[in-house]
Design a protein around this motif. Structure first.
Motif, PDB file in Angstrom:
ATOM      1  N   PHE A   1      -0.803  15.049   0.228  1.00  0.00           N
ATOM      2  CA  PHE A   1      -0.799  14.012  -0.525  1.00  0.00           C
ATOM      3  C   PHE A   1       0.158  13.336   1.072  1.00  0.00           C
ATOM      4  O   PHE A   1      -0.518  12.560   1.797  1.00  0.00           O
ATOM      5  CB  PHE A   1      -1.120  13.484  -1.345  1.00  0.00           C
ATOM      6  CG  PHE A   1      -1.393  14.088  -2.602  1.00  0.00           C
ATOM      7  CD1 PHE A   1      -2.382  13.685  -2.705  1.00  0.00           C
ATOM      8  CD2 PHE A   1      -1.105  14.043  -3.688  1.00  0.00           C
ATOM      9  CE1 PHE A   1      -3.211  14.156  -3.920  1.00  0.00           C
ATOM     10  CE2 PHE A   1      -1.090  14.545  -4.725  1.00  0.00           C
ATOM     11  CZ  PHE A   1      -2.405  14.788  -4.936  1.00  0.00           C
TER      12      PHE A   1
ATOM     13  N   ALA B   1       1.229   6.408  -6.099  1.00  0.00           N
ATOM     14  CA  ALA B   1       0.349   7.991  -6.815  1.00  0.00           C
ATOM     15  C   ALA B   1       0.156   8.992  -6.799  1.00  0.00           C
ATOM     16  O   ALA B   1      -0.161  10.204  -7.698  1.00  0.00           O
ATOM     17  CB  ALA B   1      -1.268   7.394  -6.315  1.00  0.00           C
ATOM     18  N   ALA B   2       0.871   8.890  -5.158  1.00  0.00           N
ATOM     19  CA  ALA B   2       1.039  10.715  -5.533  1.00  0.00           C
ATOM     20  C   ALA B   2       1.825  11.416  -5.841  1.00  0.00           C
ATOM     21  O   ALA B   2       2.141  12.450  -6.365  1.00  0.00           O
ATOM     22  CB  ALA B   2       0.886  10.693  -3.689  1.00  0.00           C
TER      23      ALA B   2
ATOM     24  N   ARG C   1      -8.820   1.864   2.121  1.00  0.00           N
ATOM     25  CA  ARG C   1      -7.771   1.456   2.894  1.00  0.00           C
ATOM     26  C   ARG C   1      -8.680   1.740   3.987  1.00  0.00           C
ATOM     27  O   ARG C   1      -9.288   0.763   4.883  1.00  0.00           O
ATOM     28  CB  ARG C   1      -6.777   2.333   3.584  1.00  0.00           C
ATOM     29  CG  ARG C   1      -5.509   2.058   4.603  1.00  0.00           C
ATOM     30  CD  ARG C   1      -5.739   0.456   4.037  1.00  0.00           C
ATOM     31  NE  ARG C   1      -4.516   0.915   5.361  1.00  0.00           N
ATOM     32  CZ  ARG C   1      -3.700  -0.976   5.534  1.00  0.00           C
ATOM     33  NH1 ARG C   1      -3.049  -1.538   4.717  1.00  0.00           N
ATOM     34  NH2 ARG C   1      -2.483  -1.019   6.045  1.00  0.00           N
TER      35      ARG C   1
ATOM     36  N   TYR D   1       0.956   4.158  -2.463  1.00  0.00           N
ATOM     37  CA  TYR D   1       0.293   5.617  -2.358  1.00  0.00           C
ATOM     38  C   TYR D   1       1.851   6.321  -3.293  1.00  0.00           C
ATOM     39  O   TYR D   1       0.999   7.185  -3.992  1.00  0.00           O
ATOM     40  CB  TYR D   1      -0.377   5.563  -1.201  1.00  0.00           C
ATOM     41  CG  TYR D   1      -0.567   7.307  -0.839  1.00  0.00           C
ATOM     42  CD1 TYR D   1      -1.925   7.258  -0.398  1.00  0.00           C
ATOM     43  CD2 TYR D   1       0.154   7.685  -0.602  1.00  0.00           C
ATOM     44  CE1 TYR D   1      -2.317   8.032  -0.734  1.00  0.00           C
ATOM     45  CE2 TYR D   1      -0.207   9.288  -0.114  1.00  0.00           C
ATOM     46  CZ  TYR D   1      -2.072   9.221  -0.322  1.00  0.00           C
ATOM     47  OH  TYR D   1      -1.983  11.103   0.439  1.00  0.00           O
TER      48      TYR D   1
ATOM     49  N   PHE E   1       0.771  -1.506   0.190  1.00  0.00           N
ATOM     50  CA  PHE E   1       0.090  -0.064   0.089  1.00  0.00           C
ATOM     51  C   PHE E   1       0.713   0.866   0.218  1.00  0.00           C
ATOM     52  O   PHE E   1       0.063   2.446  -1.249  1.00  0.00           O
ATOM     53  CB  PHE E   1      -0.469   0.055   1.356  1.00  0.00           C
ATOM     54  CG  PHE E   1      -1.810   1.132   1.073  1.00  0.00           C
ATOM     55  CD1 PHE E   1      -2.825   1.041   0.606  1.00  0.00           C
ATOM     56  CD2 PHE E   1      -1.421   2.140   1.910  1.00  0.00           C
ATOM     57  CE1 PHE E   1      -3.558   2.604   0.539  1.00  0.00           C
ATOM     58  CE2 PHE E   1      -2.316   3.453   2.249  1.00  0.00           C
ATOM     59  CZ  PHE E   1      -3.384   3.479   1.489  1.00  0.00           C
ATOM     60  N   ARG E   2       2.025   1.403   0.544  1.00  0.00           N
ATOM     61  CA  ARG E   2       2.768   2.739   0.961  1.00  0.00           C
ATOM     62  C   ARG E   2       3.320   2.557  -0.442  1.00  0.00           C
ATOM     63  O   ARG E   2       3.074   3.925  -0.738  1.00  0.00           O
ATOM     64  CB  ARG E   2       3.925   2.016   1.663  1.00  0.00           C
ATOM     65  CG  ARG E   2       3.126   2.315   3.387  1.00  0.00           C
ATOM     66  CD  ARG E   2       4.314   2.432   4.689  1.00  0.00           C
ATOM     67  NE  ARG E   2       5.399   0.921   4.052  1.00  0.00           N
ATOM     68  CZ  ARG E   2       5.599   0.446   4.883  1.00  0.00           C
ATOM     69  NH1 ARG E   2       4.408  -0.021   5.922  1.00  0.00           N
ATOM     70  NH2 ARG E   2       6.514  -0.699   5.071  1.00  0.00           N
TER      71      ARG E   2
ATOM     72  N   LEU F   1      -7.373   5.432  -3.146  1.00  0.00           N
ATOM     73  CA  LEU F   1      -6.535   4.340  -2.403  1.00  0.00           C
ATOM     74  C   LEU F   1      -6.504   4.412  -0.608  1.00  0.00           C
ATOM     75  O   LEU F   1      -6.907   3.340  -0.183  1.00  0.00           O
ATOM     76  CB  LEU F   1      -5.057   4.724  -2.598  1.00  0.00           C
ATOM     77  CG  LEU F   1      -4.380   4.319  -3.620  1.00  0.00           C
ATOM     78  CD1 LEU F   1      -3.149   4.700  -4.281  1.00  0.00           C
ATOM     79  CD2 LEU F   1      -4.776   3.171  -4.292  1.00  0.00           C
ATOM     80  N   LEU F   2      -6.716   5.580  -0.509  1.00  0.00           N
ATOM     81  CA  LEU F   2      -7.077   5.897   0.989  1.00  0.00           C
ATOM     82  C   LEU F   2      -8.360   5.535   1.135  1.00  0.00           C
ATOM     83  O   LEU F   2      -8.799   4.939   2.683  1.00  0.00           O
ATOM     84  CB  LEU F   2      -6.860   7.377   2.019  1.00  0.00           C
ATOM     85  CG  LEU F   2      -5.299   8.057   1.635  1.00  0.00           C
ATOM     86  CD1 LEU F   2      -5.117   8.877   1.926  1.00  0.00           C
ATOM     87  CD2 LEU F   2      -4.751   7.021   2.937  1.00  0.00           C
TER      88      LEU F   2
ATOM     89  N   TYR G   1      -1.963  10.638   4.061  1.00  0.00           N
ATOM     90  CA  TYR G   1      -1.963   9.626   4.380  1.00  0.00           C
ATOM     91  C   TYR G   1      -0.836   9.261   5.320  1.00  0.00           C
ATOM     92  O   TYR G   1      -1.402   8.981   6.284  1.00  0.00           O
ATOM     93  CB  TYR G   1      -0.226   9.014   3.157  1.00  0.00           C
ATOM     94  CG  TYR G   1       0.414   8.664   3.875  1.00  0.00           C
ATOM     95  CD1 TYR G   1      -0.010   7.288   2.846  1.00  0.00           C
ATOM     96  CD2 TYR G   1       1.506   8.085   4.506  1.00  0.00           C
ATOM     97  CE1 TYR G   1       0.719   5.725   3.846  1.00  0.00           C
ATOM     98  CE2 TYR G   1       2.219   7.168   4.811  1.00  0.00           C
ATOM     99  CZ  TYR G   1       1.200   6.140   4.415  1.00  0.00           C
ATOM    100  OH  TYR G   1       2.735   4.615   4.688  1.00  0.00           O
TER     101      TYR G   1
ATOM    102  N   PRO H   1      -4.633   8.955  -4.775  1.00  0.00           N
ATOM    103  CA  PRO H   1      -4.230   8.679  -3.569  1.00  0.00           C
ATOM    104  C   PRO H   1      -5.361   8.834  -2.670  1.00  0.00           C
ATOM    105  O   PRO H   1      -5.511   8.051  -1.729  1.00  0.00           O
ATOM    106  CB  PRO H   1      -3.531   9.957  -3.178  1.00  0.00           C
ATOM    107  CG  PRO H   1      -3.304  10.808  -4.646  1.00  0.00           C
ATOM    108  CD  PRO H   1      -4.080   9.694  -5.715  1.00  0.00           C
TER     109      PRO H   1
END
Length: 220
Positions: free
Chosen positions: A207, A12-13, A42, A9, A5-6, A38-39, A211, A35
């Motif tokens: 972003f 994407a950011a 999550r 992200y 995921f990191r 994705l969040l 996060y 971004p």
């Protein structure tokens, strides 16, 4: 958050930051929502183990943020009509005020409490951009000052949430400094390269803030 995921992200950011600061409108429209999507995934993935009120607050943050992102993108790429540009900015600030209030609700539930000691320096820092705005766009001051107060409150609450720290404190500061740069970049920077660098900072710090804050609240 797991390593996959990191990485996703960060990619994407980075794409959204490059597209928003140096690319065209179409590429920014495609990459800027990634971004937040994705969040949102999550937050949804952990919904069963989280109190419903916390998930609702985080969903509200992401919904208001997505709307604000869209409005600010339209404001950034509006070239012809200053009145339309200002209208997008007002609406974007209103959407992000909703996001900050939703963050504040989640942080209050997590144990954060505002205080004069934590709010005052943040309001003082944002007074600089309010001064710039009063000089160049006074008609926007009522809406953006109100937004600034919600941002300062959120950032102060982030610094007081017991855990996870220091990521919450850092997230609150990144959000505040990102927004501080928006007004300064627009009205105090004329050099095209510096303006591009300023926009890259605005997006990258924004972003990063999302996060840190969403991840901290979703996974605690």
């Amino acid at each position: 958050m797991n390593r996959a995921f990191r990485i996703a992200y960060a990619a994407a950011a980075a794409a959204a930051t490059v597209s928003g600061s140096a690319g065209g409108r179409r590429s920014a429209e495609i990459t800027k929502p990634l971004p937040i999507i994705l969040l949102a995934a999550r937050v949804a993935a952990g919904a069963r183990r989280r109190p419903v009120a916390d998930t609702v607050a985080l969903a509200a943050v992401l919904g208001f943020s997505a709307a604000g992102d869209r409005l600010m993108l339209q404001e950034e790429f509006e070239r012809d009509d200053p009145a339309t540009k200002d209208r997008y900015l007002r609406r974007g600030a209103t959407s992000f005020a909703g996001a900050q209030l939703s963050y504040a609700a989640a942080m209050w539930r997590a144990g954060g409490r505002p205080s004069v000691r934590t709010i005052a320096p943040r309001v003082g820092i944002l007074a600089q951009s309010a001064t710039v705005l009063a000089r160049h766009r006074p008609a926007l001051l009522p809406v953006l000052s109100t937004y600034g107060n919600t941002l300062a409150t959120m950032s102060a609450l982030a610094s007081d949430v017991p855990s996870p720290q220091p990521r919450m404190r850092a997230g609150g500061w990144f959000f505040l400094l990102s927004d501080l740069a928006i007004i300064n970049r627009r009205h105090l920077v004329a050099n095209p390269r510096l303006r591009m660098a300023g926009e890259a900072w605005v997006l990258a710090s924004y972003f990063t803030a999302q996060y840190l804050l969403i991840g901290g609240l979703a996974d605690r």
